[in-house]
Scaffold this active site. Structure first.
Site, PDB file in Angstrom:
ATOM      1  CB  CYS A  96     -69.416  74.330 117.183  1.00  0.00           C
ATOM      2  SG  CYS A  96     -69.867  75.714 118.255  1.00  0.00           S
ATOM      3  CB  CYS A  99     -71.931  73.233 121.399  1.00  0.00           C
ATOM      4  SG  CYS A  99     -72.248  73.098 119.629  1.00  0.00           S
ATOM      5  CB  CYS A 145     -73.149  76.516 116.038  1.00  0.00           C
ATOM      6  SG  CYS A 145     -73.335  74.859 116.735  1.00  0.00           S
ATOM      7  CB  CYS A 148     -74.331  76.261 120.948  1.00  0.00           C
ATOM      8  SG  CYS A 148     -72.929  76.853 119.978  1.00  0.00           S
ATOM      9  CB  CYS A 168     -66.188  83.454 104.782  1.00  0.00           C
ATOM     10  SG  CYS A 168     -64.741  84.439 105.120  1.00  0.00           S
TER      11      CYS A 168
HETATM   12 ZN   LIG Z   1     -72.083  75.176 118.636  1.00  0.00          ZN
END
Ligand SMILES: [Zn+2]
Length: 179
Positions: A96, A99, A145, A148, A168
């Site tokens: 991510c 984060c 995510c 976060c 995707c």
């Molecule tokens: Zn994240």
């Protein structure tokens, strides 16, 4: 059962065309910005190691680039084919961008032909969370995510084996680290 199979066989190409075309597409970011992620109801999320990174959007705006912010905090969609990660074939982990939560392994990446980095499964079941997304007159499953709550993309059920899923992703929401 045979009839069902025939129907699926008939509909599948149609689905591919429309689904492939619409997949990930959320129009331009400014066209119809949805409620910002941070203003959603607080919720209990299963994340790796119970890690959570929760910040007000004003903080995220300082950390993320404008393009990242538009996708990750305002549920925008990057233009197809714009992410260099789309064609990345190196072995490693996709994190991510907000984060650094590990999200996908290169082992699960495949060429979907959509112009967005695509994976058939997350690196851990709880690396991402899913939510129903009814924007733009479509019913899609949003992928966020789990640490976060940043918007990453959508998941569709027209992916390859072994899962049949297609995550995707917006490349701008990911960072890649070579193994
Ligand atoms: Zn994240």
């Amino acid at each position: 059962m045979q009839t069902m199979k025939s129907i699926i066989a008939l509909l599948f190409p149609v689905f591919l065309v429309t689904g492939g075309f619409l997949s990930c597409v959320g129009q331009t970011q400014s066209a119809n910005q949805k409620q910002a992620t941070a203003s959603r109801e607080p919720k209990t999320v299963d994340s790796p190691g119970g890690r959570r990174v929760v910040k007000p959007n004003a903080e995220w705006a300082k950390i993320l680039t404008a393009d990242q912010y538009a996708v990750m905090r305002e549920q925008g969609t990057e233009r197809a084919g714009t992410s260099p990660l789309n064609r990345n074939k190196e072995k490693g982990i996709y994190y991510c961008a907000a984060c650094h939560n590990p999200l996908f392994s290169s082992a699960a990446k495949f060429e979907s032909g959509t112009g967005w980095p695509s994976f058939y499964e997350p690196i851990a079941k709880n690396a991402v969370q899913e939510e129903s997304d009814r924007s733009y007159g479509m019913v899609r499953t949003e992928v966020l995510c789990s640490v976060c709550d940043s918007h990453l993309g959508h998941v569709f059920d027209d992916g390859p084996k072994p899962t049949g899923l297609r995550y995707c992703m917006n490349g701008v929401a990911l960072t890649f680290e070579k193994k």
